[in-house]
Design a protein around this motif. Structure first.
Motif, short mmCIF file in Angstrom:
data_model
loop_
_atom_site.label_atom_id
_atom_site.label_comp_id
_atom_site.label_asym_id
_atom_site.label_seq_id
_atom_site.Cartn_x
_atom_site.Cartn_y
_atom_site.Cartn_z
N ASP A 119 0.81 -1.22 0.00
CA ASP A 119 0.00 0.00 0.00
C ASP A 119 0.84 1.27 0.00
OD1 ASP A 119 -2.78 -1.22 2.08
OD2 ASP A 119 -2.32 -1.46 -0.07
N SER A 120 1.97 1.25 0.68
CA SER A 120 2.76 2.48 0.84
C SER A 120 3.38 2.98 -0.46
CB SER A 120 3.85 2.28 1.88
OG SER A 120 4.77 1.29 1.45
N VAL A 121 3.42 2.15 -1.50
CA VAL A 121 4.04 2.58 -2.77
C VAL A 121 3.04 2.63 -3.92
CG1 VAL A 121 6.22 1.58 -2.01
CG2 VAL A 121 4.79 0.32 -3.63
N LYS A 122 1.80 2.21 -3.68
CA LYS A 122 0.80 2.23 -4.74
C LYS A 122 0.61 3.64 -5.27
CE LYS A 122 -2.06 -1.77 -3.55
NZ LYS A 122 -3.35 -2.24 -2.99
N GLY A 123 0.60 3.76 -6.59
CA GLY A 123 0.45 5.05 -7.23
C GLY A 123 1.74 5.82 -7.37
#
Length: 124
Positions: A62-66
């Motif tokens: 989640d911390s790197v999504k996008g």
């Protein structure tokens, strides 16, 4: 047996970008999924992203999504990690690894071949 060598790390200011590469030699790169992990000092190795053997399926923490994009070139036997919008908390040694299966997973134990790592440092 596949040998993996990462490159592309370095020092960058917050908000900047880096593109990591992982060159594979030996047989079998295209057969298995690949992943990127990172490890900061005093912390456990952390899953970042994985990509299936064909490149058709990807997964991100989640911390790197996008912000991060994993990709692979099965002709050139190379794995990539495009990192945009870098933050100081992204500072770590980044590792590429070959999984034992074709789909990709977040489990460190599922990966059998590892590179030596490349340092990424993000200044605030």
């Amino acid at each position: 047996q596949v040998q993996l060598v990462e490159s592309g790390g370095g020092l960058v200011q917050a908000g900047g970008s880096l593109r990591l590469s992982c060159a594979a030699t030996g047989r079998g790169f295209t057969t298995y999924a690949m992943g990127w992990f990172r490890q900061a000092p005093g912390k456990e190795r952390e899953f970042i992203a994985s990509i299936s053997s064909s490149g058709g399926n990807t997964d991100y923490t989640d911390s790197v999504k996008g912000r991060f994009t994993i990709s692979r070139d099965n002709v050139k036997n190379t794995l990539f990690l495009q990192m945009n919008g870098l933050r100081p908390e992204d500072t770590a040694v980044y590792y590429c690894a070959q999984e034992r299966f074709v789909i990709g997973s977040r489990v460190v134990a599922n990966y059998k071949n590892w590179g030596q790592g490349t340092q990424v440092t993000v200044s605030s």
